[in-house]
Design an enzyme around this catalytic site. Structure first.
Site, PDB file in Angstrom:
ATOM      1  N   ASN A  85       0.874  -1.180   0.000  1.00  0.00           N
ATOM      2  CA  ASN A  85       0.000   0.000   0.000  1.00  0.00           C
ATOM      3  C   ASN A  85       0.908   1.226   0.000  1.00  0.00           C
ATOM      4  O   ASN A  85       1.449   1.600   1.025  1.00  0.00           O
ATOM      5  CB  ASN A  85      -0.876  -0.043   1.264  1.00  0.00           C
ATOM      6  CG  ASN A  85      -1.724   1.205   1.430  1.00  0.00           C
ATOM      7  OD1 ASN A  85      -1.826   2.020   0.511  1.00  0.00           O
ATOM      8  ND2 ASN A  85      -2.332   1.351   2.596  1.00  0.00           N
ATOM      9  N   TRP A  86       1.049   1.816  -1.177  1.00  0.00           N
ATOM     10  CA  TRP A  86       1.984   2.948  -1.308  1.00  0.00           C
ATOM     11  C   TRP A  86       1.443   4.230  -0.687  1.00  0.00           C
ATOM     12  O   TRP A  86       2.154   5.207  -0.567  1.00  0.00           O
ATOM     13  CB  TRP A  86       2.314   3.204  -2.783  1.00  0.00           C
ATOM     14  CG  TRP A  86       2.987   2.079  -3.493  1.00  0.00           C
ATOM     15  CD1 TRP A  86       3.323   0.848  -2.980  1.00  0.00           C
ATOM     16  CD2 TRP A  86       3.427   2.061  -4.863  1.00  0.00           C
ATOM     17  NE1 TRP A  86       3.940   0.083  -3.944  1.00  0.00           N
ATOM     18  CE2 TRP A  86       4.009   0.811  -5.096  1.00  0.00           C
ATOM     19  CE3 TRP A  86       3.366   2.993  -5.895  1.00  0.00           C
ATOM     20  CZ2 TRP A  86       4.541   0.450  -6.345  1.00  0.00           C
ATOM     21  CZ3 TRP A  86       3.893   2.654  -7.138  1.00  0.00           C
ATOM     22  CH2 TRP A  86       4.479   1.385  -7.348  1.00  0.00           C
ATOM     23  N   LYS A  87       0.160   4.245  -0.389  1.00  0.00           N
ATOM     24  CA  LYS A  87      -0.501   5.451   0.135  1.00  0.00           C
ATOM     25  C   LYS A  87      -0.229   6.637  -0.809  1.00  0.00           C
ATOM     26  O   LYS A  87      -0.129   6.432  -2.012  1.00  0.00           O
ATOM     27  CB  LYS A  87      -0.050   5.715   1.576  1.00  0.00           C
ATOM     28  CG  LYS A  87      -0.200   4.456   2.448  1.00  0.00           C
ATOM     29  CD  LYS A  87      -0.087   4.696   3.913  1.00  0.00           C
ATOM     30  CE  LYS A  87      -0.286   3.375   4.648  1.00  0.00           C
ATOM     31  NZ  LYS A  87      -0.237   3.521   6.096  1.00  0.00           N
ATOM     32  N   HIS A 110      -9.590   1.196   4.616  1.00  0.00           N
ATOM     33  CA  HIS A 110      -8.332   1.405   5.340  1.00  0.00           C
ATOM     34  C   HIS A 110      -8.579   2.391   6.489  1.00  0.00           C
ATOM     35  O   HIS A 110      -9.385   3.314   6.362  1.00  0.00           O
ATOM     36  CB  HIS A 110      -7.262   1.953   4.383  1.00  0.00           C
ATOM     37  CG  HIS A 110      -5.910   1.983   5.011  1.00  0.00           C
ATOM     38  ND1 HIS A 110      -5.518   2.992   5.846  1.00  0.00           N
ATOM     39  CD2 HIS A 110      -4.880   1.104   4.955  1.00  0.00           C
ATOM     40  CE1 HIS A 110      -4.282   2.736   6.275  1.00  0.00           C
ATOM     41  NE2 HIS A 110      -3.882   1.599   5.749  1.00  0.00           N
ATOM     42  N   GLU A 130      -7.016   4.843   7.509  1.00  0.00           N
ATOM     43  CA  GLU A 130      -6.835   6.265   7.163  1.00  0.00           C
ATOM     44  C   GLU A 130      -8.070   6.807   6.455  1.00  0.00           C
ATOM     45  O   GLU A 130      -8.431   7.973   6.613  1.00  0.00           O
ATOM     46  CB  GLU A 130      -5.553   6.437   6.321  1.00  0.00           C
ATOM     47  CG  GLU A 130      -4.307   6.296   7.196  1.00  0.00           C
ATOM     48  CD  GLU A 130      -3.100   5.693   6.503  1.00  0.00           C
ATOM     49  OE1 GLU A 130      -3.020   5.700   5.272  1.00  0.00           O
ATOM     50  OE2 GLU A 130      -2.219   5.185   7.235  1.00  0.00           O
ATOM     51  N   GLU A 138      -5.548  -4.610  10.673  1.00  0.00           N
ATOM     52  CA  GLU A 138      -4.518  -3.600  10.898  1.00  0.00           C
ATOM     53  C   GLU A 138      -4.834  -2.821  12.170  1.00  0.00           C
ATOM     54  O   GLU A 138      -5.660  -1.897  12.141  1.00  0.00           O
ATOM     55  CB  GLU A 138      -4.452  -2.625   9.721  1.00  0.00           C
ATOM     56  CG  GLU A 138      -4.195  -3.285   8.397  1.00  0.00           C
ATOM     57  CD  GLU A 138      -3.615  -2.294   7.390  1.00  0.00           C
ATOM     58  OE1 GLU A 138      -2.490  -2.513   6.937  1.00  0.00           O
ATOM     59  OE2 GLU A 138      -4.282  -1.297   7.090  1.00  0.00           O
ATOM     60  N   GLY A 144       2.271   2.582  10.687  1.00  0.00           N
ATOM     61  CA  GLY A 144       3.227   3.669  10.481  1.00  0.00           C
ATOM     62  C   GLY A 144       3.907   4.144  11.760  1.00  0.00           C
ATOM     63  O   GLY A 144       4.560   5.178  11.775  1.00  0.00           O
ATOM     64  N   SER A 182       3.242  -1.755  10.466  1.00  0.00           N
ATOM     65  CA  SER A 182       4.692  -1.820  10.715  1.00  0.00           C
ATOM     66  C   SER A 182       5.278  -3.211  10.450  1.00  0.00           C
ATOM     67  O   SER A 182       6.215  -3.626  11.136  1.00  0.00           O
ATOM     68  CB  SER A 182       5.027  -1.352  12.128  1.00  0.00           C
ATOM     69  OG  SER A 182       4.611  -0.005  12.305  1.00  0.00           O
ATOM     70  N   GLY A 203       2.782  -0.965   4.313  1.00  0.00           N
ATOM     71  CA  GLY A 203       2.856   0.456   3.978  1.00  0.00           C
ATOM     72  C   GLY A 203       4.304   0.857   3.742  1.00  0.00           C
ATOM     73  O   GLY A 203       4.868   0.647   2.666  1.00  0.00           O
ATOM     74  N   GLY A 204       4.925   1.399   4.769  1.00  0.00           N
ATOM     75  CA  GLY A 204       6.287   1.942   4.661  1.00  0.00           C
ATOM     76  C   GLY A 204       7.277   1.030   3.950  1.00  0.00           C
ATOM     77  O   GLY A 204       8.011   1.469   3.057  1.00  0.00           O
TER      78      GLY A 204
HETATM   79  P1  PGA Z   1       2.680   0.503   7.652  1.00  0.00           P
HETATM   80  O1  PGA Z   1       1.237   0.678   6.975  1.00  0.00           O
HETATM   81  O2  PGA Z   1       3.264  -0.782   7.130  1.00  0.00           O
HETATM   82  O3  PGA Z   1       3.475   1.708   7.187  1.00  0.00           O
HETATM   83  O4  PGA Z   1       2.481   0.486   9.124  1.00  0.00           O
HETATM   84  C1  PGA Z   1       0.384  -0.419   6.800  1.00  0.00           C
HETATM   85  C2  PGA Z   1      -0.920   0.053   6.200  1.00  0.00           C
HETATM   86  O5  PGA Z   1      -1.405   1.128   6.581  1.00  0.00           O
HETATM   87  O6  PGA Z   1      -1.519  -0.625   5.348  1.00  0.00           O
END
Ligand code: PGA
Length: 256
Positions: free
Chosen positions: A11-13, A97, A99, A169, A175, A215, A236-237
């Site tokens: 997930n590149w956001k 998600h 967010e 999640e 993050g 994470s 994500g990251g």
């Molecule tokens: P993260 O994000 O790996 O940066 O914690 C995961 C996500 O939000 O899907």
């Protein structure tokens, strides 16, 4: 016991221009584009979707979006639809998600409409659930997750459920560098599998993938992925660089 193919999604956001996205996809394809032990999906932002899709053509890496509207077309400024995603050969879409839920106010009802629209258009939802830190500290984790799963998947039939990938999640782990312990994660994953069993029957629930997200990194992935009900990761990251993302795919392939 049914063995489920492991699933790693990036997930590149809101990161990567179209050109940066193509470069990243090329590196991923070179490293893991031919393997088929792990299902690999990249989810670029909308502006990089089509070019990323071209860059992964002919490989086993699949294309996913990070969001969509539930209507097929119309006066919805700023939105994009499932048929538009299908037209550029996206196969997956992240829905619900945290967010989107917390920053953009998406409710379980809205997420549910999107899940149903995705399935109607042969897009596979990567359907996200998870509790906040306050909810965990209040002992409400399972209740919160249950509500999100039941409301988010309302009206989904058994055939549709088989196409859904669930992502657990914990919001406090996204993050933040704070990963859930394997016990914390496995407990919720097993609970979700139980909910899916109630909703869709045991054989269907046994086939559905439940990803962990929050994470996840090459260092903590092997232990998480070795848990009985953890079938992959929503990353994500660590999905923003080919090296760490590829290491995660390799870690998933190594789990037996
Ligand atoms: P993260 O994000 O790996 O940066 O914690 C995961 C996500 O939000 O899907």
């Amino acid at each position: 016991m049914i063995s489920r193919k492991k699933f790693i999604a990036g997930n590149w956001k809101m990161n990567k221009t179209s050109a940066d996205g193509v470069a990243l996809v090329r590196d991923i394809v070179t490293a893991v584009g031919k393997q088929s032990e792990v299902e690999v999906v990249v989810c670029p932002p909308f502006t990089a979707l089509e070019s990323a899709g071209h860059a992964l053509e002919g490989s086993n890496v699949k294309l996913g979006a990070q969001n969509m509207h539930f209507e097929a077309s119309g006066a919805f400024t700023g939105e994009i639809s499932a048929p538009m995603l299908r037209a550029i050969f996206a196969t997956h879409v992240i829905l619900g998600h945290s967010e989107r839920r917390t920053i953009f106010g998406e409710t379980d009802e809205l997420v549910n409409r999107k899940v149903l629209a995705a399935l109607k258009n042969q897009l596979r939802p990567i359907f996200c659930v998870g509790e906040t830190l306050a909810e965990r500290e209040a002992g409400a984790t399972l209740k919160v997750v249950q509500t999100q799963v039941e409301r988010g998947l309302e009206g989904v039939n058994k055939d549709g459920a088989a196409s859904v990938v669930v992502a657990y999640e914990p919001v406090w782990a996204i993050g933040t560098g704070k990963v859930a312990t394997t016990e914390q994660a496995q407990e919720v994953h097993a609970f979700i599998r139980g909910l899916l069993t109630n909703l869709f029957t045991e054989p269907v629930a046994q086939k559905m993938r439940i990803l962990y997200g929050g994470s996840m990194k090459p260092a903590n992935a092997p232990e998480l992925l070795a848990q009985k009900d953890i079938d992959g990761g929503l990353i994500g990251g660590a999905s923003l660089e080919a090296r760490s993302f590829v290491e995660l795919v390799t870690a998933a392939a190594a789990v037996k």
